[in-house]
Design a protein around this motif. Structure first.
Motif, mmCIF file in Angstrom:
data_model
loop_
_atom_site.group_PDB
_atom_site.id
_atom_site.type_symbol
_atom_site.label_atom_id
_atom_site.label_comp_id
_atom_site.label_asym_id
_atom_site.label_seq_id
_atom_site.Cartn_x
_atom_site.Cartn_y
_atom_site.Cartn_z
ATOM 1 N N TYR F 119 27.560 40.048 45.400
ATOM 2 C CA TYR F 119 28.515 40.575 44.325
ATOM 3 C C TYR F 119 29.401 41.701 45.056
ATOM 4 O O TYR F 119 28.989 42.634 45.931
ATOM 5 C CB TYR F 119 27.878 41.175 43.297
ATOM 6 N N ILE F 120 30.803 41.508 44.732
ATOM 7 C CA ILE F 120 31.614 42.710 45.339
ATOM 8 C C ILE F 120 32.031 43.406 43.890
ATOM 9 O O ILE F 120 32.661 42.683 43.139
ATOM 10 C CB ILE F 120 32.961 41.891 45.875
ATOM 11 N N VAL F 121 32.227 44.815 44.123
ATOM 12 C CA VAL F 121 32.501 45.391 43.280
ATOM 13 C C VAL F 121 33.708 46.370 43.698
ATOM 14 O O VAL F 121 33.600 46.831 44.903
ATOM 15 C CB VAL F 121 31.599 46.586 42.689
ATOM 16 N N TRP F 122 34.870 46.670 43.046
ATOM 17 C CA TRP F 122 36.067 47.194 43.935
ATOM 18 C C TRP F 122 36.870 47.883 42.802
ATOM 19 O O TRP F 122 36.707 47.599 41.718
ATOM 20 C CB TRP F 122 36.847 46.270 44.903
ATOM 21 N N CYS F 123 37.968 48.566 43.332
ATOM 22 C CA CYS F 123 38.651 49.313 42.368
ATOM 23 C C CYS F 123 39.942 48.204 42.196
ATOM 24 O O CYS F 123 40.786 48.025 43.177
ATOM 25 C CB CYS F 123 39.284 50.643 42.820
ATOM 26 N N ASN F 124 40.338 47.977 41.056
ATOM 27 C CA ASN F 124 41.390 46.923 40.647
ATOM 28 C C ASN F 124 42.746 47.747 40.142
ATOM 29 O O ASN F 124 42.438 48.632 39.540
ATOM 30 C CB ASN F 124 40.875 45.828 39.991
ATOM 31 N N CYS F 125 43.695 47.341 40.444
ATOM 32 C CA CYS F 125 44.953 47.977 39.979
ATOM 33 C C CYS F 125 45.915 47.406 38.636
ATOM 34 O O CYS F 125 46.661 47.837 38.145
ATOM 35 C CB CYS F 125 45.957 48.126 41.181
ATOM 36 N N HIS F 126 45.034 46.299 38.281
ATOM 37 C CA HIS F 126 45.815 45.678 37.219
ATOM 38 C C HIS F 126 45.865 46.491 35.722
ATOM 39 O O HIS F 126 44.801 46.690 35.295
ATOM 40 C CB HIS F 126 44.857 44.319 36.953
ATOM 41 N N ASN F 127 47.000 46.973 35.537
ATOM 42 C CA ASN F 127 47.025 47.528 34.283
ATOM 43 C C ASN F 127 46.184 48.862 34.253
ATOM 44 O O ASN F 127 45.522 49.626 33.313
ATOM 45 C CB ASN F 127 46.618 46.863 32.921
ATOM 46 N N GLY F 128 46.150 49.700 35.590
ATOM 47 C CA GLY F 128 45.566 50.824 35.735
ATOM 48 C C GLY F 128 44.256 50.657 36.518
ATOM 49 O O GLY F 128 43.535 49.521 36.190
#
Lengths: 331, 331, 331, 331, 331, 331
Positions: F119-128
């Protein structure tokens, strides 16, 4: 068709070939910085300065912050563009228009030869920072014209020739402090005294190295493809601003129209002398020398608001670079 | 020697005599506000607007924020200067200079007759707020000139005649938001297209109602003593800005020189319609009608960024007032 | 085709017809505010509260800030929806999930009946403001579910029925203070304990009354045209935030899709009790009662964070209004 | 045991009984405000002022901001404590200690009689706001002592008698602007020239009307239960600060120890003259008159930084009130 | 007439002659930093520390931030002033005045011998940062006096002898955070418990390295020309504060009067250990050793809030330097 | 009883023994940084990246900011964990849930193997910015799940096994910018689509290296004593944020309960490559490899938001360290 610089050959500009294992479009001079912070007695730093071909060699106007942090402009001379003899006494402008443009310290000069003289454009602090103009014939005696705009404006850059019969000036509206915004504008003047016909040229680009503010750098270089403009861009990272620079191509006849604009920077603060100093993480170009015959370009840029560096590129490669990966919406 | 307004008689301006028990130099119209926020259908507010004598009565350009808060300018007409017929359709400017001045909403207009037409100066939002100019002959058809400056600039106010052969414009540098600073500047133009000869006219005054920023208000009134300028001043109190207004006297020939400048305000937000509204505590003058024969003056001012009020004074009394208690260091 | 509310007749909702000379789509109750700040002993203010049909009349959950400014929720009852009997003792929630949702003061409740009980959604202050959920069968005994999200989130609003088999919740991400930004999001849950499938529904609109942040208001109303959502929008003016409210139409099956969204507000702070109080210039809707038979709607809204007001409209007129002048880019 | 004020009877203080249907511990004078903003010629506002018994009636020191917003102190006299004759000329202090305390405008005075004279403590603006002290025997001639502290400090309040042989002064550290924080401290002096033994008395209380900053108000009142201190508290709401006031009980011998401190305010801005004015939502007490015989207290408080109001209470009821619902952790 | 230090010979202070090709008035020790960040076990950094002659060698009080960033003071000893033996255990002050001065971590100490003991002045964090005082006879046992002022105040520096019969203390008002302003003040005390007679000594200087805030550094050095004061000055550049230091000359009998004050800094952050560390671009002097016989001075200064450096100068050269190029308006 | 890592032996992790004269609990790899900023063509920086054991060696997901500062994720492979082959093409996620989780650039990934996949967990920039999840079986093909929360949330870290039958995720609420606050929270999910049961795990600690905000780092390591969590902490110093990291021990069954938490950091920015770069003074751990047999741990951490470093420790020593000097009030 070949991409060419439209101008005179200038074979004696400082230049080093790209290092062997380097594939960057722009590369640094191997002995950077070329001007140290203490080169002039009493100086705290010498940076964000401008040079032009002059006689057999080169002349320039240099920003020096002294050890009280007063900002002054100084003439300098060089035969090779690398070793500079910078005058210890600050330039004294002969003020031609009274209150309309007083020299009370200046910074970030640009210099350009138009028609019969060298024009200096800098940021003046009289009643608020704005774009000041002056000229010299010989780098000994300097004359001051009226300020171009009411405050606050910075990074005024003249085109090296009239556009449609008018002088043309790039500029960047700002505020009374470390401006956290700003796009590049274009203004015209019939006489260098009255300015108008303001148009926006380029906006900042969100989510990029040029997200926060941008400002024209060296005098635009005329090429077969358009005006080649190096400009700085600023992004605000977690611990402050980072000043990088890139390039754009402007229409030859309507320079407020952007033909291409690099999505990537050409150079960002990565060397110790660019990352550490009075202001961390600044690379700020103010001048370029170019040889039309070979397309070679030498860019002078301030480093960390402390010293002055030199970097090299070729016009055709830069233009290729910004065309290949251009900001989708340029204006 | 008698203090006089230099101009035409205008006996039909709206006016009320000073109330019996009032000793103020300026007093409000007894039926304020004269224009309510809903007077025009779909409007949220009508304020910071400008009027001039026109034909037998008066005409004006009005700032209306609609119920989406879009800002538009509207022509209006009145026979008595109090009851106004304001057009529901916004003014559409015929843009004469393309990108150099596009109308994309506007605010805080001033109107003045010079030579053969009515000039409108307002704050335009195209690519950043700045001073826009236009003109009309008849308040039916409107034409737009290039913007006077790059952004950010507000409160552009034309003098009603050329000064030393040039059009003259007061203005106030600002930023991209609710500017927390700002002094009044002066600019000249030979042709209303190119501007220059920027001079600072007045700075803010610390520890006063005009501590934070100041901006020219109505068109300056020519008097025997100098140009009478009403201007707003702003102080930042514990819970926000307070906009009051006062007056200054500028040299007739060199209007960037201040002869006298009132230390006290003439009017500050004290009535409910001035203290409560979309923006609390705002009184913002944008126009004045004056009768040279009697020295009577009627000032139109925006109230709380919501409605429009009217106040009265006499030229000689105002000039006495600002001379009696003048800011020690005027410039 | 006729625009209809899809639901039960509710003939006894409070309602007044539009005043004679009024053409607004929404109009205020003539005896506003209906709940004064001191109606409950020890109270500083009663506002941003929610009501539902209950038995023969109405029940509600009310936000009271006491005279220490502690925020608590209180049950209340009314036979006519106007005169309210609000309990002096604050609601005590029976906490069903320990640390996952503790009641430590709450504000801005919404109430909705789904299936067999009344759900309360409010903003909880435990370890940072976020959306809390609870339920009651009788407005006497209250149970608390886990918080829907980690902090910071506000303005949680449940749809009155499951969407595609899941509970659906509008919400507005925020921060740990007077958030200066914020769009409306949509989340789903199979069980009211676990939430996911987050989608953005509406962004703020630059240069408008909804420029700064927006948040869902009353429970969405099911109509033949889509979900009718009243929501507040905030603009930051020169002296602070102004909270107005408008409406949008969301797709019935995919409510994260906006069908229409009013460019203009329906109601903005204009009455003294909306403009003056603990927080100036706030109108903040939290509940609506509607009569499907007639399309009449009564909206309860907090005024100046101090008292509670009532305003009226008709579903078809509101939907016409937002379709006629809709935000061009709705999402 | 009976709660008593320890002091002299003062039967002629202004007082009105609690209105019939009011159950508040503190209630307003029915004809508030007692001093209008324009009562003194040239004044913009009169507020945050201090009164004491003097001869047969009362005397006071009043803060007037003139119409340039210069802040000055003025003596005033009254026979009934309600109708005041305030001198138009500002107090001129005879400066006894040169640079250590120059009067350059002052605000928020407090006055107290100790031993043989009336001491005035105010906020001085010389080189940064700090606590200034002076005295008078007759309210005609005033003498200035050295400032108590280096800047920045406000709300200096002397106890009416020496504590353990030293003068005692409550004060509130602040900054160079509209301080967004601040607790109440205690200092001692053997001679009113040198100050020391600084102790913290009360901190702000999170999630309450006194969350942001607090400051001592009138001179503490000696009672059988301890020193009764009225003090203002500030909370920052969505649109700015709200200044309310409450009360605390301090140990008679060690006044830096808090015996009880009301969780609820006694009075908050709710009347138009408290909510609307130069600074919205301010009630700021600076003086109290009390009658030891009956326990009646009259509190003078500034309203909206514009006018002066009067409110009433009884010592025993206030002490009951703050004991009944006291801040859990008082210090 | 010869410029002399008035004091005892101290031939064994650390000193290096000015390097051959250096013309600066102040020069760094060639083996800087003399104290590394990890010299004491568990330490994160050792900086902003003070030393004095003690017995045959030197003693000092050192600021150590441990690896949790708790700030503590530690005694240290050295025979040559360069190699220091710093105690791992923090100083424990015996608190003589209870709540009036509790040691709860401290920073930026200064040490001075007066009459019979060594006084330590530092910044204490108890209830807000302010100037704390203590003393020791032997650097083994330490006693704490009351705090000099209420918060917020920093950079307390005692004169090495009484002035006009009183202890004299320079200090710098500040706030509860990284204060963005601040001038140097002077206070007196008859007994080190009560302080008063506050006077402003020096303001910041706009457009310079000392534009933002200034603070006294080492104990002032008595010379034939006046008190020689080294002090730090701060300018806010585009990416943060820069802490440099310079010098001023104060009147011997009225030290709040400035005789001369260098327009230029003596030393600014230019070496890697000054520019890079926990806080970039900090040089912060806290102590100086001087030899009256030769005029040699060794200044100890914190570098980048991380390590400790040493720099040298001569009293007469420094005094010449600040007289030659003095701030025009010193006070 | 012996402190043990509960897991598989992993003898081939990169490791160096503690240097001879070093007594620190954690020490750096001698050839740091292991990944330079230009290792991948077109890259500006490679940092804050995650690795896991994969087949015979290791695989990872790397954050690369390109020379336009666009943020992308890239797969990489290594046989020794030190020399990495990072793919030039960014990962393209196959989006399984439409608008509920779109990949539009990502940063700060963590990777963990649970049951049958990575599993990869990251910080996404979509709509904040918020926590995004995805998975891969082979580091060739990647699938994207719905975002876990509405914005704004960062530093999502999955536990390597289900807790009480649910997936468990640490996370840190934030805002739309360089968040100046933030505590660590815990959430659960039955299916990785819906999340709930939010609990606060750890708050920031005033007056320490973890004063401002904290965030989970590598996947928690299961030990005999509890979950060993490395996490970063941030303090705001005078010239910006400093990111250090330390460790805590969480209860095995109720990981929201803190057993011990180090008062001191394990590693703070002290080396040039940690102090100088795009963001000064950042050490930010995102991954750890551990060998259960020996207790050896290798931590991968981003340096100055520019390059990637490696540091080593032993599980038992770290646990001793945080138990010996634990934050008094852990939660």
């Amino acid at each position: 068709m070949k991409i060419e610089i439209l101008g005179s050959p200038l074979p004696n500009i400082p230049f080093e070939e790209r290092p062997a294992n380097c594939s960057d479009v722009m590369w640094r001079y191997s002995k950077n910085p070329i001007i140290s912070r203490h080169q002039v007695r009493g100086g705290n730093s010498i940076f964000n300065s401008a040079v032009v071909p002059f006689k057999d060699g080169f002349a320039g106007v240099f920003r020096i912050d002294d050890q009280g942090l007063a900002m002054t402009l100084h003439a300098g001379f060089s035969s090779d563009g690398i070793t500079w003899d910078i005058r210890e006494e600050a330039i004294q402008f002969k003020n031609l228009y009274g209150d309309c443009g007083k020299y009370t310290g200046g910074y970030d000069p640009r210099v350009v030869f138009i028609e019969d003289r060298y024009y200096i454009v800098w940021c003046n602090c009289h009643n608020g920072s704005t774009v000041a103009l002056g000229y010299t014939f010989d780098f000994q005696e300097f004359f001051q014209l009226p300020n171009a705009f009411p405050p606050f404006n910075r990074n005024g850059v003249l085109f090296p020739e009239k556009i449609n019969g008018h002088y043309a000036l790039l500029n960047r509206p700002s505020d009374n402090w470390h401006t956290p915004y700003g796009n590049i504008f274009y203004a015209e003047s019939p006489d260098l005294k009255f300015w108008g016909m303001h148009r926006e040229v380029m906006k900042t680009v969100q989510g990029s190295w040029q997200e926060c503010k941008i400002g024209a750098g060296p005098i635009p270089i005329k090429t077969s493809e358009g005006w080649l403009l190096f400009y700085h861009g600023v992004v605000e990272r977690c611990n402050g601003f980072v000043y990088s620079f890139g390039a754009a191509l402007l229409d030859l006849n309507e320079p407020w129209k952007v033909i291409a604009r690099g999505r990537q920077y050409l150079l960002s603060p990565q060397m110790p002398y660019e990352c550490v100093g009075d202001v961390q993480n600044v690379t700020f170009p103010c001048a370029a020398l170019c040889d039309a015959q070979t397309g070679r370009i030498a860019v002078y840029y301030g480093c960390a608001d402390t010293v002055t560096g030199l970097a090299f590129c070729r016009a055709d490669e830069v233009i290729d670079f910004i065309r290949r990966d251009s900001v989708p919406y340029c204006k």
